[in-house]
Design a protein around this motif. Structure first.
Motif, PDB file in Angstrom:
ATOM      1  N   ALA A 257      13.041   1.689 -11.034  1.00 58.01           N
ATOM      2  CA  ALA A 257      11.710   1.151 -10.802  1.00 58.01           C
ATOM      3  C   ALA A 257      11.246   1.567  -9.415  1.00 58.01           C
ATOM      4  CB  ALA A 257      11.729  -0.363 -10.934  1.00 58.01           C
ATOM      5  N   PRO A 258      10.036   2.099  -9.276  1.00 60.67           N
ATOM      6  CA  PRO A 258       9.544   2.492  -7.953  1.00 60.67           C
ATOM      7  C   PRO A 258       9.348   1.280  -7.065  1.00 60.67           C
ATOM      8  CG  PRO A 258       7.785   2.625  -9.583  1.00 60.67           C
ATOM      9  CD  PRO A 258       9.054   2.368 -10.340  1.00 60.67           C
ATOM     10  N   ILE A 259       9.615   1.452  -5.788  1.00 55.68           N
ATOM     11  CA  ILE A 259       9.540   0.348  -4.828  1.00 55.68           C
ATOM     12  C   ILE A 259       8.493   0.680  -3.772  1.00 55.68           C
ATOM     13  CG2 ILE A 259      10.827  -1.006  -3.140  1.00 55.68           C
ATOM     14  CD1 ILE A 259      13.362  -0.290  -4.654  1.00 55.68           C
ATOM     15  N   PRO A 260       7.558  -0.214  -3.497  1.00 51.30           N
ATOM     16  CA  PRO A 260       6.575   0.045  -2.439  1.00 51.30           C
ATOM     17  C   PRO A 260       7.254   0.231  -1.089  1.00 51.30           C
ATOM     18  CG  PRO A 260       5.905  -1.819  -3.811  1.00 51.30           C
ATOM     19  CD  PRO A 260       7.323  -1.499  -4.179  1.00 51.30           C
ATOM     20  N   SER A 261       6.605   0.994  -0.234  1.00 53.18           N
ATOM     21  CA  SER A 261       7.137   1.220   1.102  1.00 53.18           C
ATOM     22  C   SER A 261       6.927  -0.025   1.962  1.00 53.18           C
ATOM     23  CB  SER A 261       6.422   2.410   1.745  1.00 53.18           C
ATOM     24  OG  SER A 261       5.071   2.068   2.022  1.00 53.18           O
ATOM     25  N   PRO A 262       7.663  -0.151   3.078  1.00 47.43           N
ATOM     26  CA  PRO A 262       7.454  -1.291   3.976  1.00 47.43           C
ATOM     27  C   PRO A 262       6.011  -1.422   4.456  1.00 47.43           C
ATOM     28  CG  PRO A 262       9.518  -0.189   4.504  1.00 47.43           C
ATOM     29  CD  PRO A 262       8.831   0.658   3.475  1.00 47.43           C
ATOM     30  N   ASP A 263       5.353  -0.284   4.747  1.00 52.68           N
ATOM     31  CA  ASP A 263       3.961  -0.353   5.196  1.00 52.68           C
ATOM     32  C   ASP A 263       3.058  -0.910   4.106  1.00 52.68           C
ATOM     33  OD1 ASP A 263       4.761   0.667   7.577  1.00 52.68           O
ATOM     34  OD2 ASP A 263       3.613   2.525   7.456  1.00 52.68           O
ATOM     35  N   GLU A 264       3.322  -0.515   2.861  1.00 59.84           N
ATOM     36  CA  GLU A 264       2.525  -1.042   1.753  1.00 59.84           C
ATOM     37  C   GLU A 264       2.737  -2.544   1.604  1.00 59.84           C
ATOM     38  OE1 GLU A 264       2.064   2.221  -1.688  1.00 59.84           O
ATOM     39  OE2 GLU A 264       4.142   1.986  -1.026  1.00 59.84           O
ATOM     40  N   VAL A 265       3.966  -2.984   1.758  1.00 57.33           N
ATOM     41  CA  VAL A 265       4.253  -4.421   1.643  1.00 57.33           C
ATOM     42  C   VAL A 265       3.618  -5.189   2.800  1.00 57.33           C
ATOM     43  CG1 VAL A 265       6.079  -6.153   1.509  1.00 57.33           C
ATOM     44  CG2 VAL A 265       6.392  -3.930   0.407  1.00 57.33           C
ATOM     45  N   GLN A 266       3.715  -4.638   4.007  1.00 54.12           N
ATOM     46  CA  GLN A 266       3.096  -5.287   5.163  1.00 54.12           C
ATOM     47  C   GLN A 266       1.590  -5.396   4.978  1.00 54.12           C
ATOM     48  OE1 GLN A 266       4.261  -6.852   7.658  1.00 54.12           O
ATOM     49  NE2 GLN A 266       6.163  -5.972   8.456  1.00 54.12           N
ATOM     50  N   GLY A 267       0.983  -4.335   4.464  1.00 60.41           N
ATOM     51  CA  GLY A 267      -0.451  -4.368   4.224  1.00 60.41           C
ATOM     52  C   GLY A 267      -0.836  -5.424   3.203  1.00 60.41           C
ATOM     53  N   GLN A 268      -0.025  -5.528   2.133  1.00 58.39           N
ATOM     54  CA  GLN A 268      -0.311  -6.538   1.121  1.00 58.39           C
ATOM     55  C   GLN A 268      -0.092  -7.941   1.668  1.00 58.39           C
ATOM     56  OE1 GLN A 268      -1.741  -6.067  -1.621  1.00 58.39           O
ATOM     57  NE2 GLN A 268      -1.509  -8.055  -2.649  1.00 58.39           N
ATOM     58  N   LEU A 269       0.943  -8.115   2.483  1.00 52.33           N
ATOM     59  CA  LEU A 269       1.191  -9.412   3.105  1.00 52.33           C
ATOM     60  C   LEU A 269      -0.006  -9.828   3.963  1.00 52.33           C
ATOM     61  CD1 LEU A 269       2.973 -11.820   3.976  1.00 52.33           C
ATOM     62  CD2 LEU A 269       3.960 -10.306   5.741  1.00 52.33           C
ATOM     63  N   ALA A 270      -0.518  -8.900   4.776  1.00 45.22           N
ATOM     64  CA  ALA A 270      -1.675  -9.210   5.624  1.00 45.22           C
ATOM     65  C   ALA A 270      -2.882  -9.597   4.783  1.00 45.22           C
ATOM     66  CB  ALA A 270      -1.995  -8.004   6.513  1.00 45.22           C
ATOM     67  N   ARG A 271      -3.076  -8.899   3.673  1.00 42.62           N
ATOM     68  CA  ARG A 271      -4.209  -9.207   2.796  1.00 42.62           C
ATOM     69  C   ARG A 271      -4.062 -10.611   2.202  1.00 42.62           C
ATOM     70  NH1 ARG A 271      -8.109  -8.125  -0.778  1.00 42.62           N
ATOM     71  NH2 ARG A 271      -7.690  -8.373  -3.014  1.00 42.62           N
ATOM     72  N   MET A 272      -2.856 -10.956   1.799  1.00 41.02           N
ATOM     73  CA  MET A 272      -2.639 -12.275   1.206  1.00 41.02           C
ATOM     74  C   MET A 272      -2.810 -13.387   2.239  1.00 41.02           C
ATOM     75  SD  MET A 272       0.584 -11.289  -1.282  1.00 41.02           S
ATOM     76  CE  MET A 272       0.646 -12.853  -2.181  1.00 41.02           C
ATOM     77  N   LEU A 273      -2.258 -13.182   3.440  1.00 37.51           N
ATOM     78  CA  LEU A 273      -2.370 -14.208   4.482  1.00 37.51           C
ATOM     79  C   LEU A 273      -3.810 -14.408   4.924  1.00 37.51           C
ATOM     80  CD1 LEU A 273       0.751 -13.344   6.669  1.00 37.51           C
ATOM     81  CD2 LEU A 273       0.504 -15.232   5.038  1.00 37.51           C
ATOM     82  N   ALA A 274      -4.634 -13.360   4.781  1.00 35.98           N
ATOM     83  CA  ALA A 274      -6.036 -13.460   5.175  1.00 35.98           C
ATOM     84  C   ALA A 274      -6.898 -14.140   4.119  1.00 35.98           C
ATOM     85  CB  ALA A 274      -6.597 -12.065   5.472  1.00 35.98           C
ATOM     86  N   SER A 275      -6.349 -14.362   2.938  1.00 33.97           N
ATOM     87  CA  SER A 275      -7.115 -14.985   1.851  1.00 33.97           C
ATOM     88  C   SER A 275      -7.265 -16.481   2.105  1.00 33.97           C
ATOM     89  CB  SER A 275      -6.424 -14.748   0.515  1.00 33.97           C
ATOM     90  OG  SER A 275      -5.211 -15.466   0.444  1.00 33.97           O
ATOM     91  N   ALA A 276      -8.286 -17.063   1.497  1.00 30.42           N
ATOM     92  CA  ALA A 276      -8.547 -18.496   1.665  1.00 30.42           C
ATOM     93  C   ALA A 276      -7.393 -19.332   1.127  1.00 30.42           C
ATOM     94  CB  ALA A 276      -9.850 -18.865   0.961  1.00 30.42           C
ATOM     95  N   ILE A 277      -6.753 -18.861   0.088  1.00 32.61           N
ATOM     96  CA  ILE A 277      -5.650 -19.610  -0.527  1.00 32.61           C
ATOM     97  C   ILE A 277      -4.532 -19.845   0.471  1.00 32.61           C
ATOM     98  CG2 ILE A 277      -3.827 -19.464  -2.280  1.00 32.61           C
ATOM     99  CD1 ILE A 277      -5.827 -17.984  -4.055  1.00 32.61           C
ATOM    100  N   PHE A 278      -4.200 -18.820   1.263  1.00 32.84           N
ATOM    101  CA  PHE A 278      -3.098 -18.950   2.215  1.00 32.84           C
ATOM    102  C   PHE A 278      -3.569 -19.568   3.531  1.00 32.84           C
ATOM    103  CE2 PHE A 278      -1.131 -16.198  -0.820  1.00 32.84           C
ATOM    104  CZ  PHE A 278       0.234 -16.414  -0.691  1.00 32.84           C
ATOM    105  N   LYS A 279      -4.800 -19.313   3.919  1.00 36.80           N
ATOM    106  CA  LYS A 279      -5.291 -19.879   5.176  1.00 36.80           C
ATOM    107  C   LYS A 279      -5.316 -21.399   5.147  1.00 36.80           C
ATOM    108  CE  LYS A 279      -8.138 -16.230   7.234  1.00 36.80           C
ATOM    109  NZ  LYS A 279      -9.517 -15.853   7.630  1.00 36.80           N
ATOM    110  N   GLN A 280      -5.485 -21.942   3.969  1.00 38.48           N
ATOM    111  CA  GLN A 280      -5.588 -23.392   3.844  1.00 38.48           C
ATOM    112  C   GLN A 280      -4.239 -24.100   3.971  1.00 38.48           C
ATOM    113  OE1 GLN A 280      -7.488 -23.871   0.057  1.00 38.48           O
ATOM    114  NE2 GLN A 280      -9.494 -23.128   0.774  1.00 38.48           N
ATOM    115  N   ARG A 281      -3.147 -23.368   3.871  1.00 36.25           N
ATOM    116  CA  ARG A 281      -1.814 -23.991   3.894  1.00 36.25           C
ATOM    117  C   ARG A 281      -0.976 -23.316   4.974  1.00 36.25           C
ATOM    118  NH1 ARG A 281      -0.521 -26.561  -0.924  1.00 36.25           N
ATOM    119  NH2 ARG A 281       1.178 -27.431   0.340  1.00 36.25           N
TER     120      ARG A 281
END
Length: 461
Positions: free
Chosen positions: A6-30
């Motif tokens: 199974a292909p695995i995303p690179s660390p930069d791709e994961v970091q980018g996705q993490l930043a996107r998720m943390l910036a969302s309203a769902i995560f900002k609220q908690r």
């Protein structure tokens, strides 16, 4: 990476996705669950999993750890719910998916409680570029000239749309190397390898701590017969992830190029034993047995591999060489013809090998010289930088002009043709071994240092 992995995303791709998720309203609220999630993802990128006690010390500091407090478990449950809502909403079309699966029980995992908070990150199966990438992987797996060209075109399209798609870039480099080293492709090999090295070097520059990037560079260097630089790149990859790299089929090829045939064969067997239903892995191991002159064992494994996939042309190529070495030219010719049919090319490929097999299989004096003469003229017409001098050498062996065969192998060496690394062990070159010029060539192509002893560690490197 193997073709079925199974292909695995690179660390930069994961970091980018993490930043996107943390910036969302769902995560900002908690706040606290978001901090737990960030900590787990960042540690997972480094290959570290955390215990409940470690998470509590980082996020919920207290004078004394109380195992009956449920702060961490409550936060983890909240994170799982937040991830679910994110990917059901604004993250539904994201390229990378980060998840926190429920940890198994201690009985299921065999680990103490608190040891199984493992973040998993993958490419989204529903994303259009990952659907295209999966199609490219299927084309790559077939390993024909047309399928590999199509695969690298698909991977290139994915990279154009997703420049940081690590796996698409690394797979494209692998396709280019396959086309240059052992798949009968008529595109200029130098251009293929130059592009593969450009892609691989870009991966190393961008992801210096990613073992797959260093392996991709090692493969490109190996295909150019730049063994010293290939060894350094493999060394970096082994330092980063020895447990992964030691099963890489290209590592076996590197060991063979360095003259360590037994170690290469052990590496190939370990991979085949690990991937019991993968015909490519068993065919690779059979080739190393062929180089070790275990012809009967090699033939049995090749025939068995074809029961796993009767349409895999590489198995028939292996049997062509093995039966030629066993002095069964009729069987060798039969498998060569099957290989040609499976490749589906209007013009013959590996013509030098085909003529060598035909010369030994057919006894009609009026047919073979004309057949050889016709193809010799075609092969020899205006040699250029893309001339396959190894095939030209096999053609000379077929005609009995051994001195010319050696001269053409010298040209193959000067043009850095990858198959030159096989000369020391290749049974098909046996007619040349009595010639001093051939022995001189073997010395010239032997890049081992005087103290370069074969690896004897278990099981591979």
């Amino acid at each position: 990476m193997e073709l079925d992995d199974a292909p695995i995303p690179s660390p930069d791709e994961v970091q980018g996705q993490l930043a996107r998720m943390l910036a969302s309203a769902i995560f900002k609220q908690r706040e606290k669950p978001s901090l737990v999630f960030q900590l787990l993802v960042e540690k997972a990128i480094l290959g570290v999993s955390l215990t409940e006690k470690q998470i509590r010390r980082e996020i919920f500091p207290a004078p004394h750890y109380d195992p009956f407090k449920t702060h961490v478990r409550t936060a983890i449950n909240a994170v799982r719910g937040m991830i679910k809502r994110f990917y059901e909403g604004e993250g539904r079309d994201d390229l990378v998916v980060i998840s926190l699966p429920k940890r198994p029980s201690q009985k299921e995992s065999g680990k103490p409680r608190g040891k199984a908070y493992l973040v998993v990150y993958t490419y989204s199966k529903s994303h259009s570029d990952n659907i295209a990438f999966a199609l490219g992987m299927q084309f790559q797996k077939r390993m024909t000239p047309r399928s590999l060209l199509r695969a690298q075109e698909i991977f290139l399209g994915v990279v154009d749309r997703q420049p940081d798609h690590f796996e698409a870039r690394s797979r494209r480099a692998a396709c280019l190397c396959m086309l240059a080293i052992f798949v009968p492709c008529r595109l200029p090999k130098k251009l293929l390898l130059d592009e593969a090295l450009y892609v691989a070097q870009g991966l190393v520059d961008q992801y210096p701590d990613n073992w797959r990037a260093h392996t991709a560079l090692a493969v490109g260097r190996l295909c150019r017969y730049d063994l010293l630089d290939a060894t350094q790149a493999f060394g970096h990859a082994l330092i980063l992830a020895e447990d992964q790299v030691q099963y890489d089929p290209w590592l076996a090829a590197g060991l063979l190029a360095a003259g360590h045939l037994e170690a290469a064969s052990r590496t190939a067997f370990a991979l085949a034993d690990k991937r019991i239903s993968d015909p490519a892995a068993w065919i690779a191991y059979a080739f190393y047995l062929y180089f070790e002159r275990e012809f009967e064992k090699s033939a049995k494994i090749l025939h068995w591999s074809l029961t796993l996939d009767v349409t895999f042309w590489l198995g028939h190529l292996g049997l062509t060489f093995v039966y030629l070495a066993m002095d069964c030219p009729a069987e060798a010719l039969s498998h060569y013809q099957r290989m040609q049919a499976l490749l589906g090319d209007a013009r013959p490929v590996m013509q030098g090998l085909g003529l060598l097999v035909a010369h030994r299989a057919l006894k009609h004096e009026n047919l073979i010289p004309s057949l050889i003469q016709h193809n010799a003229q075609e092969l020899s017409l205006k040699p250029d930088d893309n001339t396959d001098w190894t095939q030209m050498a096999l053609l000379a062996i077929a005609t009995g002009d051994l001195a010319l065969a050696v001269k053409r192998l010298v040209l193959a060496w000067q043009y850095s043709e990858p198959l030159v690394m096989l000369l020391r062990f290749w049974p098909v070159m046996d007619p040349l071994r009595a010639l001093q010029e051939f022995q001189n060539l073997l010395r010239d192509t032997d890049v081992r240092l005087p103290d370069d002893d074969p690896p004897d560690t278990q099981p591979l490197v």
